[in-house]
Design an enzyme around this catalytic site. Structure first.
Site, PDB file in Angstrom:
ATOM      1  CG  HIS A  95      -1.973  -1.728   2.362  1.00 29.22           C
ATOM      2  ND1 HIS A  95      -0.869  -2.516   2.595  1.00 29.22           N
ATOM      3  CD2 HIS A  95      -2.730  -2.406   1.463  1.00 29.22           C
ATOM      4  CE1 HIS A  95      -0.946  -3.608   1.859  1.00 29.22           C
ATOM      5  NE2 HIS A  95      -2.056  -3.569   1.156  1.00 29.22           N
ATOM      6  CG  ASP A 119      -5.034  -4.452  -1.728  1.00 31.34           C
ATOM      7  OD1 ASP A 119      -4.319  -3.991  -0.821  1.00 31.34           O
ATOM      8  OD2 ASP A 119      -4.559  -4.899  -2.797  1.00 31.34           O
ATOM      9  CG  HIS A 132       0.388   4.480  -3.167  1.00 31.06           C
ATOM     10  ND1 HIS A 132       1.512   4.128  -2.460  1.00 31.06           N
ATOM     11  CD2 HIS A 132      -0.154   3.310  -3.598  1.00 31.06           C
ATOM     12  CE1 HIS A 132       1.644   2.808  -2.453  1.00 31.06           C
ATOM     13  NE2 HIS A 132       0.646   2.283  -3.133  1.00 31.06           N
ATOM     14  N   GLY A 190      -1.751   0.559  -6.344  1.00 26.12           N
ATOM     15  CA  GLY A 190      -2.669   0.684  -5.214  1.00 26.12           C
ATOM     16  C   GLY A 190      -3.802   1.654  -5.468  1.00 26.12           C
TER      17      GLY A 190
HETATM   18  O1  DOR Z   1      -2.069  -2.570  -5.164  1.00 30.47           O
HETATM   19  C1  DOR Z   1      -1.492  -2.941  -4.155  1.00 30.47           C
HETATM   20  N1  DOR Z   1      -0.970  -2.063  -3.271  1.00 30.47           N
HETATM   21  N2  DOR Z   1      -1.362  -4.259  -3.923  1.00 30.47           N
HETATM   22  C2  DOR Z   1      -0.619  -4.736  -2.903  1.00 30.47           C
HETATM   23  O2  DOR Z   1      -0.555  -5.932  -2.751  1.00 30.47           O
HETATM   24  C3  DOR Z   1       0.124  -3.808  -2.035  1.00 30.47           C
HETATM   25  C4  DOR Z   1      -0.521  -2.496  -2.000  1.00 30.47           C
HETATM   26  C5  DOR Z   1       0.315  -1.419  -1.351  1.00 30.47           C
HETATM   27  O3  DOR Z   1       0.834  -1.654  -0.252  1.00 30.47           O
HETATM   28  O4  DOR Z   1       0.398  -0.326  -1.897  1.00 30.47           O
END
Ligand code: DOR
Length: 387
Positions: free
Chosen positions: A58, A268, A272, A283
């Protein structure tokens, strides 16, 4: 460029030698040969491996640049040894049109950091109820991977369309499954009916792996990935989706890696802010130490470094249709120099990523990326991004 005095490791090899690179492509792989002179990079006995391909990250741009942006995310990727990442579509706006994807790809390309594949959404604005799908034909010109990751996709009509188009246009449908096992079963059943190439994201549970093994035994075009945190952590309430599971699940995933049923080691990487984490957002920021976690876990379980290279480089490159992932003549010279014996403690102060969110701060891991090379150009060297 030439690289000498290295232990060359990929999915299929492990020997001392040197390599010759021309115009960004591996020209020669020379076993037991030492090269000297001008233009030779001395690998100082370290391991030369293919750099890594992340099928799941991300990058948060556009819309959530306060968590991460393309510049910080793609720099963090290089520090972690990744020259190619797939950026998920859960940005703001959601990446659901040819124009939006093209624009983001151009922004990423101009940075000349790690390469980015922009994952396309499957449904417009991730809408599940109405299930209005994106323009697969047009967007396929820009990307080999579609996903509503971050959100579940339960609309069977949309699933049918996506799977049919996946088969016709030959793209990967990457599936975020919630509840994990139930939705995995649903996808596998649907793929049995409509075909398509499905890839199950971030698997965490023994039962999910069992469902995948059944699907694979039916001969479906089905792959799956694990993340570093789902094999390094268990019974830990740190918010992540899917949650960290039980030790029994971790043991099952390790077996799945050993047996060859799990295809890919992804990250992944989900940066944040501290504030967002306080509010329970799931996340982990992990792209910079993902290799070290994987290497630590693989070594601890007697799994070869070749298997790790297969799962971090060769297989994801193959799934995405990229000319990279092994060290062979004709392949892009996307490489890392790694010190496999170097131990260090995960320290978020060193992160290039804006996301400092990890439950693994202070954990000791083994195996450090010292240098990352993209198409024959050194992009990261011992803590520094080279521009
Ligand atoms: O832990 C996660 N964070 N799992 C996800 O599928 C999405 C991701 C996020 O976008 O923060």
């Amino acid at each position: 460029m030439k690289i000498s005095n290295v232990r060359i490791i990929d999915a299929n090899k492990d020997f001392k030698g040197s390599i010759v690179i021309e115009e960004g492509i591996v020209k020669e792989v020379l076993e037991n040969q030492v090269l000297e002179g001008e233009g030779v990079l001395d690998g100082k006995g370290m391991c030369l491996m293919p750099s890594f391909v992340d099928m799941h990250a991300h990058m948060r741009e556009p819309g959530f640049e306060y968590k991460e942006n393309l510049e910080t995310g793609l720099s963090a990727a290089l520090r972690g040894g990744f020259t190619q990442i797939c950026a998920m579509a859960n940005t703001n706006p959601v990446m659901d049109s040819f124009e939006k994807i093209k624009k983001n790809l151009e922004k990423a390309r101009k940075l000349e950091l790690a390469d980015m594949i922009q994952v396309s959404a499957v449904t417009r604005d991730f809408e599940d109820e109405s299930g209005k799908t994106v323009d697969f034909e047009r967007i396929r010109e820009l990307t080999p991977i579609f996903s509503n990751d971050g959100k579940n996709m339960a609309n069977m009509k949309a699933m049918e369309e996506a799977l049919t188009k996946s088969a016709q246009l030959d793209f990967v449908l990457s599936c975020h499954c919630e509840p994990e096992t139930e939705m995995t079963d649903k996808y596998i059943e649907a793929a049995g009916r409509w075909g398509g190439n499905i890839h199950i994201c971030h698997i965490s549970k023994k039962e999910t792996l069992e469902a995948i093994i059944k699907g694979k035994n039916k001969g479906l075009s089905l792959t799956c990935e694990v993340t570093p945190h789902h094999i390094f952590g268990w019974e830990n309430p740190y918010p992540v989706a899917p949650p960290l599971a039980a030790k029994e699940d971790v043991d099952a995933l390790i077996m799945g890696i050993k047996d060859g049923y799990i295809d890919v080691c992804a990250t992944d990487h989900a940066p944040h802010t501290a504030e967002d984490k306080k509010n329970g957002m799931p996340g982990i920021s992990n792209i910079e130490y993902a290799f070290s976690v994987y290497h630590t876990v693989f070594e601890g379980n007697g799994i070869s470094i070749n298997r790790l290279s297969e799962m971090m480089s060769e297989k994801p490159a193959k799934i995405l249709g990229l000319n990279t992932g092994t060290i062979d003549p004709g392949k892009e010279a996307n490489l890392v120099l790694a010190d496999l014996d170097r131990e260090y403690v995960i320290d978020t102060n060193e992160f290039l990523s804006k996301g400092k969110n990890t439950p693994f701060e202070g954990c000791k891991v083994k195996g450090k990326i010292e240098m990352t090379i993209k198409r024959g150009v050194v992009k990261y060297d011992n803590g520094q991004i080279i521009r």
